[in-house]
Design a protein around this motif. Structure first.
Motif, mmCIF file in Angstrom:
data_model
loop_
_atom_site.group_PDB
_atom_site.id
_atom_site.type_symbol
_atom_site.label_atom_id
_atom_site.label_comp_id
_atom_site.label_asym_id
_atom_site.label_seq_id
_atom_site.Cartn_x
_atom_site.Cartn_y
_atom_site.Cartn_z
ATOM 1 N N GLN A 220 -52.536 -30.040 -44.812
ATOM 2 C CA GLN A 220 -53.531 -29.010 -45.067
ATOM 3 C C GLN A 220 -53.057 -27.681 -44.470
ATOM 4 O O GLN A 220 -52.481 -27.635 -43.396
ATOM 5 C CB GLN A 220 -54.874 -29.409 -44.445
ATOM 6 C CG GLN A 220 -55.461 -30.688 -45.006
ATOM 7 C CD GLN A 220 -55.925 -30.501 -46.442
ATOM 8 O OE1 GLN A 220 -56.254 -29.398 -46.849
ATOM 9 N NE2 GLN A 220 -55.899 -31.573 -47.206
ATOM 10 N N SER A 221 -53.334 -26.592 -45.168
ATOM 11 C CA SER A 221 -52.923 -25.266 -44.696
ATOM 12 C C SER A 221 -53.830 -24.804 -43.564
ATOM 13 O O SER A 221 -54.976 -25.255 -43.439
ATOM 14 C CB SER A 221 -52.985 -24.264 -45.841
ATOM 15 O OG SER A 221 -54.333 -24.021 -46.197
ATOM 16 N N PRO A 222 -53.342 -23.890 -42.728
ATOM 17 C CA PRO A 222 -54.174 -23.339 -41.647
ATOM 18 C C PRO A 222 -55.460 -22.695 -42.161
ATOM 19 O O PRO A 222 -56.481 -22.711 -41.485
ATOM 20 C CB PRO A 222 -53.251 -22.306 -41.000
ATOM 21 C CG PRO A 222 -51.870 -22.783 -41.306
ATOM 22 C CD PRO A 222 -51.948 -23.397 -42.669
ATOM 23 N N LEU A 223 -55.413 -22.131 -43.403
ATOM 24 C CA LEU A 223 -56.606 -21.505 -43.968
ATOM 25 C C LEU A 223 -57.702 -22.531 -44.219
ATOM 26 O O LEU A 223 -58.889 -22.260 -44.015
ATOM 27 C CB LEU A 223 -56.249 -20.796 -45.280
ATOM 28 C CG LEU A 223 -55.474 -19.476 -45.156
ATOM 29 C CD1 LEU A 223 -55.121 -18.927 -46.530
ATOM 30 C CD2 LEU A 223 -56.303 -18.454 -44.369
ATOM 31 N N VAL A 224 -57.301 -23.733 -44.671
ATOM 32 C CA VAL A 224 -58.280 -24.788 -44.922
ATOM 33 C C VAL A 224 -58.930 -25.217 -43.606
ATOM 34 O O VAL A 224 -60.157 -25.345 -43.519
ATOM 35 C CB VAL A 224 -57.629 -25.990 -45.620
ATOM 36 C CG1 VAL A 224 -58.618 -27.152 -45.712
ATOM 37 C CG2 VAL A 224 -57.149 -25.598 -47.010
ATOM 38 N N TYR A 225 -58.068 -25.424 -42.593
ATOM 39 C CA TYR A 225 -58.592 -25.800 -41.282
ATOM 40 C C TYR A 225 -59.519 -24.718 -40.732
ATOM 41 O O TYR A 225 -60.590 -24.998 -40.184
ATOM 42 C CB TYR A 225 -57.444 -26.046 -40.299
ATOM 43 C CG TYR A 225 -56.767 -27.380 -40.477
ATOM 44 C CD1 TYR A 225 -57.488 -28.567 -40.361
ATOM 45 C CD2 TYR A 225 -55.408 -27.453 -40.758
ATOM 46 C CE1 TYR A 225 -56.867 -29.787 -40.516
ATOM 47 C CE2 TYR A 225 -54.768 -28.676 -40.928
ATOM 48 C CZ TYR A 225 -55.507 -29.845 -40.800
ATOM 49 O OH TYR A 225 -54.897 -31.061 -40.967
ATOM 50 N N GLY A 226 -59.102 -23.489 -40.910
ATOM 51 C CA GLY A 226 -59.919 -22.374 -40.427
ATOM 52 C C GLY A 226 -61.254 -22.316 -41.142
ATOM 53 O O GLY A 226 -62.305 -22.063 -40.531
#
Length: 320
Positions: free
Chosen positions: A3-9
């Motif tokens: 998962q990309s950092p944007l999704v986690y964010g």
């Protein structure tokens, strides 16, 4: 797949937002209504100074009808309302036993003293005066009176006398049809038929805007099937009251909506009966403040019911 950092964010922000809304709901929800020992007792014509214990809604009924009158600074309007109420009860010529519970909601103008004088003026009627230690709101005052009522049927009626007490008979007949065996039922006095009448047309512009805005919001929160939720003239069977009022949380003036939402949740039948109504001078409702409070409280009650924080459990009522 990573998962990309944007999704986690995004997930973190979403979780934080949900948590914030939940905490806001908890913060804005009213605290449980506390009943003081003195408020579990009443004064009357026979006992104007010594406090006597009130009955409990959990018990079986002792009279046919309880009339609960919430009163806040009502020294001027209460005597007029009581005069018409007593006149109507007398016209029944003993066909129905009754009691009247006047709940002084922390008044500062001597409402309790006025109520006691009225109890002395009408000594043949069972008039009980309960004085709350502080003002908690109309909804809290009605709830208190209902929780200590001993009637097989319980009527809430405003102290201003805007609703005609004789219309109780229409509500009574509807209750006979809706709950012939004293089962759970609610009958609502309705002013919906007056929307285009002189009584409503001549009301202030702000009050009419408030009325139409309220109707729109009520459809959203789930009680749009009731055309007039706010009329202060409602009749409850004891079996319905035993389930609804212990589960009531809102002490504010929009409490009627919560009562009807609880009835819907509990599958208690509700009927509307047209009544006569006229606006009475001396209202203590600030329409601007009330509008903002209304929106907040409606969102609070709906959110709490949807999340299960507030709920009522069907109970097997005692037969009367």
């Amino acid at each position: 797949m990573e998962q990309s950092p944007l999704v986690y964010g995004g997930l973190i922000l979403l979780s934080a937002g949900v948590l914030f809304l939940y905490l806001a709901l908890v913060f804005w929800s009213p605290a449980p209504i506390i009943t003081h020992e003195s408020e579990k007792k009443y004064r009357s014509h026979a006992s104007p100074k010594k406090l006597l214990p009130l009955s409990s809604l959990a018990d079986t009924s002792k009279v046919d009808l309880t009339i609960v009158i919430p009163a806040y600074n009502e020294t001027e309007r209460l005597p007029i309302m009581m005069s018409s109420t007593i006149e109507h009860l007398d016209s029944l010529k003993g066909q129905r036993t009754s009691e009247i519970i006047i709940v002084d909601d922390g008044s500062t103008d001597g409402t309790s003293s006025t109520a006691l004088r009225l109890a002395s003026k009408y000594p043949k009627h069972n008039i009980r005066v309960v004085t709350l230690e502080k003002n908690i709101g109309k909804g809290g005052a009605v709830r208190h009176g209902m929780l200590y009522a001993s009637g097989a049927r319980l009527l809430m009626a405003d102290a201003d006398g805007a609703s005609k007490i004789e219309d109780l008979e229409g509500l009574w007949k509807a209750m006979d049809t809706l709950a012939p065996n004293n089962g759970p039922a609610v009958v609502v006095g309705s002013r919906a038929h007056l929307v285009k009448s002189e009584a409503v047309v001549k009301r202030s512009l702000l009050r009419n805007i408030l009325m139409y805005g309220l109707h729109t919001i009520l459809r959203i929160v789930g009680v749009g099937h009731i055309r007039d939720t706010q009329c202060g003239f409602k009749l409850f069977s004891r079996a319905a009251a035993q389930q609804i009022f212990p589960a009531q949380h809102l002490p504010t003036w929009i409490f009627d909506v919560e009562l009807l939402l609880l009835a819907k949740q509990l599958r208690i039948p509700v009927a509307e009966v047209p009544i006569e109504w006229h606006e009475v001078a001396g209202s203590k409702l600030n329409v601007v403040t009330a509008s903002l409070q209304m929106l907040r409280d409606l969102l609070i009650v709906r959110a709490n019911h949807l999340l299960g924080r507030w709920k009522a459990s069907p109970a097997k009522a005692k037969s009367d």
